[in-house]
Scaffold this motif. Structure first.
Motif, PDB file in Angstrom:
ATOM      1  N   LEU A 144       0.442  -0.783   0.246  1.00 16.72           N
ATOM      2  CA  LEU A 144       0.621  -0.385  -0.187  1.00 16.72           C
ATOM      3  C   LEU A 144       0.730   1.282   0.036  1.00 16.72           C
ATOM      4  N   MET A 145       1.779   1.480   1.194  1.00 19.51           N
ATOM      5  CA  MET A 145       2.599   2.415   0.471  1.00 19.51           C
ATOM      6  C   MET A 145       3.724   2.885  -0.598  1.00 19.51           C
ATOM      7  N   GLU A 146       3.949   1.530  -1.584  1.00 16.01           N
ATOM      8  CA  GLU A 146       4.333   1.876  -2.549  1.00 16.01           C
ATOM      9  C   GLU A 146       3.410   2.577  -2.975  1.00 16.01           C
ATOM     10  N   THR A 147       1.875   1.616  -3.916  1.00 16.57           N
ATOM     11  CA  THR A 147       0.745   1.808  -4.636  1.00 16.57           C
ATOM     12  C   THR A 147       1.314   3.184  -4.448  1.00 16.57           C
ATOM     13  N   TRP A 148       0.491   3.471  -3.557  1.00 11.88           N
ATOM     14  CA  TRP A 148       0.638   5.176  -2.760  1.00 11.88           C
ATOM     15  C   TRP A 148       1.785   6.540  -3.217  1.00 11.88           C
ATOM     16  N   ALA A 149       2.997   6.641  -2.607  1.00 10.49           N
ATOM     17  CA  ALA A 149       3.686   6.703  -2.872  1.00 10.49           C
ATOM     18  C   ALA A 149       3.961   7.319  -4.631  1.00 10.49           C
ATOM     19  N   HIS A 150       3.698   5.516  -5.298  1.00 13.09           N
ATOM     20  CA  HIS A 150       4.066   5.854  -6.815  1.00 13.09           C
ATOM     21  C   HIS A 150       2.846   6.353  -7.445  1.00 13.09           C
ATOM     22  N   GLY A 151       2.134   6.479  -7.115  1.00 10.62           N
ATOM     23  CA  GLY A 151       0.919   6.809  -7.418  1.00 10.62           C
ATOM     24  C   GLY A 151       0.829   8.264  -7.106  1.00 10.62           C
TER      25      GLY A 151
END
Length: 264
Positions: free
Chosen positions: A136-143
């Protein structure tokens, strides 16, 4: 043992929000440059798809994941970019389909995993909840990179609590990554959530403190904003130093973002 379902649900929702952002892009728009050097929108989605596949192997195929780690060790400085490059070379429709299928398979695998199971990763083994939190952290950050590239402002949600928690738990890692001895004392961190709730971590009477908005804290620890561009306050020399070096991700410190107005 706490129920991991809420973080699985939040990961799904975070992914679906990003999916809506890219689903209607024209093929040429996938080549739009993002704030990450050399990475386009396609690279960002390709990286998420690649990492989802890595996580799926960790959960379902130990030998397959071990082989992936061995490949990474042969090219430690480039394997992340290599994976993103390979995915970005696909036609956008195929890349989008692969990302959707990979995250669906990972969601199903995490939900089906035995309670208490732990899975190998590039660092210490992780529980299903920790694996989903990291995704989730990566998805939010790359999003955020994708949104910045497209000029879109995303309304923050209370799903940021997962990102904030990782950033706080990674405090000592951040100090160590910079060759510094982590402070012996805990900090108090108080963040105002998008909903208006107060998220508080650490001893209430701690001398060292960080306060501000959860969104700004998450932008900082994922290195999607420079400290000069967020409204976070630190009390105490160690807390102040932390805000200069904070990171919520494993690996070496990144260069981070330049302050707004600093130029290219």
């Amino acid at each position: 043992m706490s129920d991991p379902t809420p973080v699985f649900d939040d990961l799904r929702a975070e992914s679906e929000e990003l999916d809506r952002l890219v689903a209607e892009l024209e093929p040429g728009e996938w080549a739009t440059a993002t704030p990450a050097p050399r990475w386009s929108v396609a690279h960002q989605i390709a990286h998420l798809a690649w990492t989802d596949r890595s996580a799926l192997l960790a959960v379902t195929d130990h030998d397959g994941f071990t082989a992936l780690v061995e490949q990474a060790l042969k090219a430690p400085g480039s394997f992340v970019d290599d994976g993103a490059d390979a995915g970005a070379a696909l036609a956008p429709a195929e890349l989008l389909a692969r990302w959707r299928e990979g995250r669906r398979a990972l969601d199903e695998a995490l939900r089906a995993a035995p309670p208490g199971a732990r899975f190998p990763w590039y660092g210490p083994p992780m529980s299903g909840a920790s694996m989903a939190t990291g995704r989730l952290m990566e998805t939010w950050a790359h999003g955020q990179d994708v949104a910045d590239a497209l000029g879109v402002v995303r309304p923050p949600t209370d799903r940021l609590r997962h990102v904030a928690r990782i950033g706080i738990r990674a405090r000592d890692f951040a100090f160590g990554a910079h060759g510094l001895t982590p402070p012996a004392e805990e900090f108090r961190v108080e963040l105002v959530a998008p909903s208006g709730d107060l998220w508080a971590y650490g001893p209430e009477d701690a001398a060292q403190r960080v306060t501000g908005s959860a969104l700004d804290f998450c932008l900082l620890v994922t290195q999607r904003a420079h400290r000069d561009d967020v409204a976070l306050a630190a009390t105490g020399a160690d807390a102040d130093r932390w805000l200069d070096i904070a990171q919520a991700f494993a690996g070496p410190p990144g260069e981070g973002r330049k302050p707004k107005g600093a130029g290219a």
